[in-house]
Design a protein around this motif. Structure first.
Motif, PDB file in Angstrom:
ATOM      1  N   ARG A 107       0.969  -1.087  -0.116  1.00 50.40           N
ATOM      2  CA  ARG A 107       0.172   0.224  -0.501  1.00 50.40           C
ATOM      3  C   ARG A 107       0.532   1.444   0.088  1.00 50.40           C
ATOM      4  N   ILE A 108       2.008   1.195   0.215  1.00 51.87           N
ATOM      5  CA  ILE A 108       2.957   2.541   1.126  1.00 51.87           C
ATOM      6  C   ILE A 108       3.599   2.753  -0.745  1.00 51.87           C
ATOM      7  N   GLU A 109       4.145   1.810  -1.291  1.00 50.82           N
ATOM      8  CA  GLU A 109       5.073   1.536  -2.236  1.00 50.82           C
ATOM      9  C   GLU A 109       4.139   1.998  -3.522  1.00 50.82           C
ATOM     10  N   GLN A 110       2.553   1.237  -3.465  1.00 46.21           N
ATOM     11  CA  GLN A 110       2.290   2.158  -4.130  1.00 46.21           C
ATOM     12  C   GLN A 110       1.315   3.176  -4.288  1.00 46.21           C
ATOM     13  N   ALA A 111       1.136   4.125  -2.667  1.00 43.73           N
ATOM     14  CA  ALA A 111       0.644   5.459  -2.881  1.00 43.73           C
ATOM     15  C   ALA A 111       1.924   6.729  -3.239  1.00 43.73           C
ATOM     16  N   VAL A 112       2.681   5.847  -2.710  1.00 45.24           N
ATOM     17  CA  VAL A 112       4.293   6.885  -2.993  1.00 45.24           C
ATOM     18  C   VAL A 112       4.355   7.040  -4.914  1.00 45.24           C
ATOM     19  N   LEU A 113       4.265   5.589  -5.244  1.00 45.24           N
ATOM     20  CA  LEU A 113       5.218   5.957  -6.822  1.00 45.24           C
ATOM     21  C   LEU A 113       4.039   6.489  -7.570  1.00 45.24           C
ATOM     22  N   GLU A 114       2.531   7.018  -6.864  1.00 42.41           N
ATOM     23  CA  GLU A 114       1.536   7.953  -7.522  1.00 42.41           C
ATOM     24  C   GLU A 114       1.756   8.563  -7.675  1.00 42.41           C
TER      25      GLU A 114
ATOM     26  N   SER B 250      13.461  18.425  -2.468  1.00 38.16           N
ATOM     27  CA  SER B 250      12.216  19.554  -1.219  1.00 38.16           C
ATOM     28  C   SER B 250      11.088  19.289  -1.587  1.00 38.16           C
ATOM     29  N   SER B 251      10.406  19.172  -2.622  1.00 42.36           N
ATOM     30  CA  SER B 251       9.324  19.384  -3.167  1.00 42.36           C
ATOM     31  C   SER B 251       8.907  17.826  -2.933  1.00 42.36           C
ATOM     32  N   LEU B 252       9.244  17.133  -3.699  1.00 44.29           N
ATOM     33  CA  LEU B 252       9.083  15.349  -4.089  1.00 44.29           C
ATOM     34  C   LEU B 252       8.457  15.234  -2.965  1.00 44.29           C
ATOM     35  N   GLY B 253       9.949  15.983  -1.369  1.00 40.76           N
ATOM     36  CA  GLY B 253       9.362  15.132   0.197  1.00 40.76           C
ATOM     37  C   GLY B 253       8.303  15.881   0.368  1.00 40.76           C
ATOM     38  N   ARG B 254       8.214  17.292   0.193  1.00 37.14           N
ATOM     39  CA  ARG B 254       7.095  17.590   0.850  1.00 37.14           C
ATOM     40  C   ARG B 254       5.479  17.355  -0.460  1.00 37.14           C
ATOM     41  N   SER B 255       5.295  16.971  -1.458  1.00 36.82           N
ATOM     42  CA  SER B 255       4.105  16.767  -2.573  1.00 36.82           C
ATOM     43  C   SER B 255       3.295  14.962  -1.782  1.00 36.82           C
ATOM     44  N   ILE B 256       4.277  14.030  -1.349  1.00 39.05           N
ATOM     45  CA  ILE B 256       4.497  12.914  -0.997  1.00 39.05           C
ATOM     46  C   ILE B 256       4.082  12.122   0.322  1.00 39.05           C
ATOM     47  N   GLU B 257       4.956  13.839   1.246  1.00 35.02           N
ATOM     48  CA  GLU B 257       3.980  14.142   2.272  1.00 35.02           C
ATOM     49  C   GLU B 257       2.240  14.334   2.247  1.00 35.02           C
ATOM     50  N   GLU B 258       2.314  15.405   1.474  1.00 37.62           N
ATOM     51  CA  GLU B 258       0.749  15.516   1.257  1.00 37.62           C
ATOM     52  C   GLU B 258      -0.768  14.352   0.990  1.00 37.62           C
ATOM     53  N   HIS B 259       0.937  13.481  -0.510  1.00 38.59           N
ATOM     54  CA  HIS B 259      -0.708  12.381  -0.773  1.00 38.59           C
ATOM     55  C   HIS B 259      -0.099  11.599   0.044  1.00 38.59           C
ATOM     56  N   LEU B 260       0.858  11.169   1.086  1.00 32.81           N
ATOM     57  CA  LEU B 260      -0.040  10.040   1.725  1.00 32.81           C
ATOM     58  C   LEU B 260      -0.852  10.297   3.122  1.00 32.81           C
ATOM     59  N   LYS B 261      -0.482  11.385   3.894  1.00 31.05           N
ATOM     60  CA  LYS B 261      -1.594  12.180   4.547  1.00 31.05           C
ATOM     61  C   LYS B 261      -3.277  12.016   3.884  1.00 31.05           C
ATOM     62  N   LYS B 262      -4.094  12.432   2.361  1.00 32.44           N
ATOM     63  CA  LYS B 262      -4.844  12.320   1.685  1.00 32.44           C
ATOM     64  C   LYS B 262      -4.981  10.476   1.528  1.00 32.44           C
ATOM     65  N   ASN B 263      -3.902   9.674   1.769  1.00 31.26           N
ATOM     66  CA  ASN B 263      -4.060   8.327   1.874  1.00 31.26           C
ATOM     67  C   ASN B 263      -4.476   7.809   3.522  1.00 31.26           C
ATOM     68  N   SER B 264      -4.850   8.361   4.331  1.00 34.26           N
ATOM     69  CA  SER B 264      -4.164   8.507   5.403  1.00 34.26           C
ATOM     70  C   SER B 264      -3.601   7.659   5.693  1.00 34.26           C
ATOM     71  N   LEU B 265      -2.695   7.517   5.377  1.00 28.65           N
ATOM     72  CA  LEU B 265      -1.633   6.982   6.529  1.00 28.65           C
ATOM     73  C   LEU B 265      -0.746   8.612   7.333  1.00 28.65           C
ATOM     74  N   ARG B 266      -0.598   8.061   7.730  1.00 27.19           N
ATOM     75  CA  ARG B 266      -0.284   8.865   9.397  1.00 27.19           C
ATOM     76  C   ARG B 266       1.237   8.940   9.296  1.00 27.19           C
ATOM     77  N   VAL B 267       1.636  10.115   8.942  1.00 29.01           N
ATOM     78  CA  VAL B 267       3.547  10.400   8.681  1.00 29.01           C
ATOM     79  C   VAL B 267       3.926  10.957  10.535  1.00 29.01           C
ATOM     80  N   LYS B 268       5.011  10.044  10.395  1.00 22.66           N
ATOM     81  CA  LYS B 268       5.236  10.740  11.454  1.00 22.66           C
ATOM     82  C   LYS B 268       6.387  11.311  11.472  1.00 22.66           C
ATOM     83  N   ASN B 269       7.282  11.158   9.967  1.00 23.91           N
ATOM     84  CA  ASN B 269       8.617  11.843   9.760  1.00 23.91           C
ATOM     85  C   ASN B 269       8.636  11.696   8.552  1.00 23.91           C
ATOM     86  N   VAL B 270       9.451  13.331   7.600  1.00 23.56           N
ATOM     87  CA  VAL B 270       9.800  13.119   6.467  1.00 23.56           C
ATOM     88  C   VAL B 270      11.612  13.959   6.696  1.00 23.56           C
TER      89      VAL B 270
END
Lengths: 810, 251
Positions: free
Chosen positions: A492-499, A640-660
């Motif tokens: 699930r994580i991998e799929q979300a990140v690769l999107e 850096s901006s990739l990191g940020r957009s991934i974080e946003e995307h993961l949160k939208k997919n209800s994955l609780r991000v602790k740290n980037v």
């Protein structure tokens, strides 16, 4: 006339020697002052530093141990508090969230929630201004974060919660938290909130850090055994309560958590002080000898009219003593000011309150000893010889010294110069002059060489720090790492990140921490054990570049195989390739077979295990708590901006991000922390270069004075001002180049030693040594420039003299 | 302080001199220099007796040993062998430090190049020997120095530095300085060598006046005209005394 009754003629002569020759007085006072200044600065900053750090440190009542865990309830703290030997235990919650202040930039902020701000007992956060304690929906900022964030009291900050929602909080005050590294150095921002606010930010009303203070009665000096014992008991209690502990940090009682770095800075300061003192003394011996050489005739005259040797000795020693007192007056206040600047700098770095300017009596006494006694000791030899000269010798001193019996150095120089016959004659004269006064040359060379050696060594330490860092970061090849608050299915994580567009490669790793036991016996479980961090990448990972020291890396068929790094080995010397290791993770006892040892650099104790096996062993098969990825772009900003957009995307997919973590930002941060120490080193090198230049200028000035008559003779036979100036500049250049060459050779071992020391103190690890040729180049340019500058004034003075002036000179 | 710490260094007590002694007595004085070219014998056995109140001129060609001879008398140089008695003191037995103190009180030295300390004023230069040898009361010294400057005729220059004075004036200051501690003997090495003839004559005239006041004067010169003003002329040639005569001598 009464004047003469007060001050007899011979003391008037001493006075006029001081006052009448201001340039010379300046030179001597400068050379003494350098040493006094350095010693005073080092000693008083050491004292001020100790004093201020202690005050801030004690007031904060620092924790002896801190445990970092998964969230737990406040009631658990209560049960730990009842454990034996615990004086105080307090929990708090740290969450790392993205925030946006006045400007539109998103940053990470550590938000700290403390259940009771009023009754704090451990790692006390102090109120500075504004509201206290923080109200519902308010945030108080750590003082170092206020300026770094550019916000004012009353401003609002937008916080993005781990579920991706945006909340607004109001800055209502400023606090001081001595246990945090200031924002300007750590790159972190700190905000303090109430438990109510924490809940509003979509976090549970739970804690994840436990701070402990052990009963002082059971502490034995610096021994941490008791602390570790108590810490381990608390660890067990926490895990029994269902909170997984990820890390335990044990602090030596009475030592700042950054004591290593503090010691490194103090060591460097001390080295600086001793070297400056040493070089200042060399300089002084040269200058005093020169003054005596200039005054040979006057000594002779005084002897001829009835002065005894002890009278003349007293006169010249008083002269030196007067220079010393003058230097003390100049250097003591400057040293105190510099010490204040140094303390201010360090206090900002380690977040303590720098107290006021102070000039303690023991510093003044030490300075007085350095200012007066050291010059007197240095002068004793030259003055003794100078006053021992007979009247006849003194009055026969014509100002052009005869060539003495030739030694092997002269023969070598002659041989060398003989092979350079094509050189113009004035250049030959310069080269020959360089070697004429061997004692003086030796001291000048020594001064410049030491300065150059340290300068070049410092550059090498800097390069070594950087190459150690590069090597450490080269270990891991991912650009972004994301840690989750929970475990999720890896697919699930991998799929979300690769999107997210721009991701080139992605790997899910298991990450878990545990305690390495001494052996498999049941009793070992309660005995002393060391923290380790288990990283479980896929066996065929492309994001780790291990440097294997012994054994091998993980293979596809490996089951419970483990590769340990050298840091683990340091804590657990019993581990061997082919033998087993036992690690407690949560309440499970995992048995590994050690298959390899890899180099560990700046990473802490890490055990690498195969993902599949570990995930199964901790009942998280197919799940992961972290994901690392390689970006499509090389550009840092885009990563850096990739990191940020991934974080946003993961949160939208209800994955609780602790740290980037963005690798290059991390790298920049560590580099800027390294820069603190290299800045220190550079200041040290520049100071020494100044001493070296002073020494050379002094020597050249003396050479001109001594050869005034010779200059007259050259003038009389048709030398132009330019020719005469050139003789001295070339001589200085020759000295500069010689010292550069000698310094370069000496710099290698010194740099190795210094890098080792700085590495051990600062990073608890020797640095990867790398010699800096840049430093060698810079010092070549610098020493050449210094040589020219140091000789220009004396050369100009020499060129200005008329024939009549110099031949009647005495 | 040094005296307490290093008594041997400060020990400069000069042995008591014999009373009723002649001003200068040299017995078989030899001086050998070691040079790069080998030994050079500057004095080859000099015997010389000078009575109190004499004005003795030492003449001779350059390099024949005139200066060496009078350096023996002032203690600036030491004989290789032989005895040097000055005013009843055996100079050849004294240490370097004793010589300095003894010289300050017993011998006034005047040099060809004046040798004044450039950083002190004229009057301070004159007071310096009194200071070193600690003779006369402190409060008395400026007045005495002023008297001496007036005696040699440069009282109006007292507060200038030597460099602003003419050669003749500087030499007068040097003479005043040599008289500072009221020594019985004055030794002058080419005192007029750097002066114009008129000034030179004035200096010699000053010397004559001083001998009339009871001082003994030894003067080295290569100027025979000036030598003739002395009461006795000793000619040194190749390290020996070639002639020794009283009154006007023709050469």
């Amino acid at each position: 006339m009464n004047n003469y009754v007060r001050l007899s003629p011979r003391w008037r002569k001493v006075w006029s020697d001081i006052w009448g020759n201001k340039i010379r007085t300046l030179l001597v006072v400068l050379s003494i002052s350098v040493g006094v200044f350095a010693v005073g600065m080092v000693y008083s900053s050491y004292l001020m530093f100790q004093r201020d750090l202690n005050i801030s440190f004690v007031a904060a009542s620092p924790a002896n141990a801190s445990l970092f865990t998964d969230p737990f309830d406040e009631e658990l703290v209560e049960s730990i508090r009842s454990l034996k030997d615990i004086k105080a235990a307090e929990g708090r919650r740290n969450v790392n969230l993205r925030i946006r202040a006045g400007d539109d930039q998103w940053r990470q902020m550590v938000l700290v929630a403390i259940p009771d701000y009023i009754k704090q007992k451990v790692n006390v956060v102090r109120h500075l201004s504004g509201a206290w304690p923080p109200g519902d929906g308010d945030v108080l900022l750590e003082r170092s974060s206020v300026a770094a964030l550019g916000v004012k009291q009353g401003d609002r900050i937008t916080v993005e919660t781990s579920t991706g929602r945006k909340r607004s909080v109001k800055v209502t005050g400023v606090v001081y938290d001595p246990s945090q590294t200031p924002s300007s150095f750590s790159g972190n921002y700190y905000g303090y909130i109430s438990m109510d606010t924490l809940e509003k930010l979509d976090e549970s009303r739970q804690l994840n850090q436990l701070n402990l203070v052990v009963e002082p009665a059971v502490l034995k000096d610096n021994d941490t055994t008791t602390i570790k014992d108590v810490g381990r008991q608390s660890w067990k209690k926490l895990e029994q309560g269902g909170a997984k502990v990820s890390w335990m940090q044990v602090n030596k009682p009475g030592e700042h958590q950054m004591q290593g770095a503090i010691n490194a800075l103090l060591l460097l300061l001390a080295v600086l002080g001793v070297l400056a003192l040493l070089l200042g003394t060399f300089l002084l011996i040269n200058t005093v000898s020169a003054i005596l050489a200039q005054q040979v005739r006057q000594v002779g005259i005084m002897k001829s009219i009835g002065a005894s040797r002890d009278q003349i000795l007293r006169m010249y020693l008083s002269l030196v003593g007067a220079y010393g007192i003058l230097s003390l007056v100049v250097a003591a206040p400057l040293g105190a000011l510099a010490a204040q600047a140094v303390t201010g700098f360090i206090s900002e770095m380690f977040n303590f309150d720098a107290g006021g300017l102070e000039l303690p009596p023991r510093v003044v006494i030490l300075e007085a000893v350095v200012a007066v006694l050291v010059p007197l000791m240095a002068a004793l030899g030259p003055v003794w010889r100078g006053t021992g000269i007979t009247v006849r010798e003194a009055l026969n001193d014509y100002g052009i010294s005869a060539i003495r019996t030739k030694g092997w150095v002269d023969k070598m120089v002659d041989f060398g110069l003989g092979r350079l016959k094509k050189l113009p004659r004035p250049v030959l004269l310069s080269l020959r002059n360089t070697f004429r006064r061997k004692g003086r040359l030796a001291l000048t060379l020594l001064t410049l060489t030491v300065a150059g050696t340290v300068f070049m060594a410092v550059f090498s330490v800097r390069t070594s720090l950087y190459s150690t860092l590069d090597q450490a970061l080269d270990y891991f090849h991912y650009d972004v790492m994301i840690e989750f608050a929970d475990s999720y299915r890896a697919s699930r994580i991998e799929q979300a990140v690769l999107e997210v567009p721009g991701v080139k490669m992605v790997e899910c790793w298991g990450r878990v921490s545990g305690r390495m036991l001494a052996d498999e016996r049941k009793e070992s479980e309660t005995e002393a054990s060391k923290n380790v961090y288990i990283i479980a990448p896929p066996v065929k990972t492309q994001m780790i570049n291990p440097q294997i020291i012994a054994g091998r890396w993980l293979l596809p068929d490996d089951e419970n195989a483990a590769v340990v790094n050298t840091e683990v080995l340091k804590d657990n010397p019993q581990l061997k390739v082919g033998e087993s290791a036992v690690i407690i993770v949560g309440n499970r006892k995992l048995r590994f077979t050690v298959v390899g040892v890899v180099q560990g650099i700046l990473a802490g104790p890490i055990v690498y295990a195969p993902y599949e096996w570990l995930a199964g062993a901790v009942q998280e098969a197919g799940r992961a708590r972290s994901v690392q990825l390689v970006a499509d772009y090389q550009d840092a900003k885009e990563q850096s901006s990739l990191g940020r957009s991934i974080e946003e995307h993961l949160k939208k997919n209800s994955l609780r991000v602790k740290n980037v973590t963005i690798t290059w930002e991390q790298k920049k941060l560590i580099r800027s922390q390294f820069d603190i120490i290299t800045t220190f080193l550079l200041i040290m090198a520049v100071l020494l270069a100044v001493v070296g230049a002073l020494g050379l200028a002094g020597t050249m000035g003396i050479n001109v004075l001594e050869r005034t008559r010779e200059i007259g003779v050259m003038r009389a036979v048709g030398a132009s001002s330019l020719d005469i100036g050139k003789v001295f500049v070339v001589e200085a250049l020759c000295i500069g180049l010689l010292s550069w060459a000698a310094g370069m050779i000496l710099a290698v071992p010194v740099a190795v030693m210094l890098s080792y020391q700085v590495g051990m103190l600062f990073l608890k690890n020797p640095l990867t040594f790398s010699f800096s040729f840049l430093g060698v180049g810079i010092w070549l340019v610098l020493s050449t420039m210094l040589a020219v500058m140091a000789s220009l004034l004396p050369a100009w003075n020499a060129a200005r003299l008329s024939v009549r002036d110099v031949l009647s000179y005495e | 302080m040094i005296g307490k710490l290093l008594p041997w260094l400060a020990a400069a007590d000069v042995p008591r001199s014999k009373s009723n002694a002649v001003a200068v007595e040299l017995t078989d004085v030899r001086k050998v220099y070691l040079t790069g070219a080998g030994e050079f014998v500057a004095l080859k056995g000099i015997d010389l007796l000078v009575d109190n109140g004499e004005f003795l001129a030492v003449v001779g060609k350059s390099g024949n040993g005139k200066s060496t001879l009078i350096n023996m008398v002032t203690g600036i140089d030491r004989p290789t062998s032989g005895e040097v008695w000055v005013a009843g003191t055996a100079v050849h037995t004294l240490t370097e430090n004793q010589i300095a103190v003894w010289r300050g009180r017993t011998v006034g030295v005047v040099f060809q190049f004046f040798q004044l300390l450039p950083t002190l004023t004229v009057i301070e230069n004159v007071m310096l020997p009194m200071d070193f040898c600690n003779v006369y009361d402190r409060a008395e010294r400026p007045d005495r120095a002023m008297d001496l400057l007036n005696l040699v005729g440069v009282g109006d220059q007292a507060n200038k530095v030597p460099a602003s004075l003419s050669g003749g004036q500087q030499q007068r200051v040097a003479i005043a300085r040599s008289l500072a501690n009221d020594p019985p003997l004055l030794v002058a090495d080419e005192p007029t060598g750097n002066l114009d003839p008129r000034t030179a004559e004035a200096v010699i005239e000053l010397f004559r006046e001083l001998t009339q006041g009871g001082k003994t004067i030894l003067m080295v010169t290569h100027d025979e005209d000036l030598a003739c003003c002395a009461s006795r002329i000793v000619t040194v040639s190749e390290g020996r005394i070639a002639r020794d005569g009283y009154g006007t001598v023709e050469l």
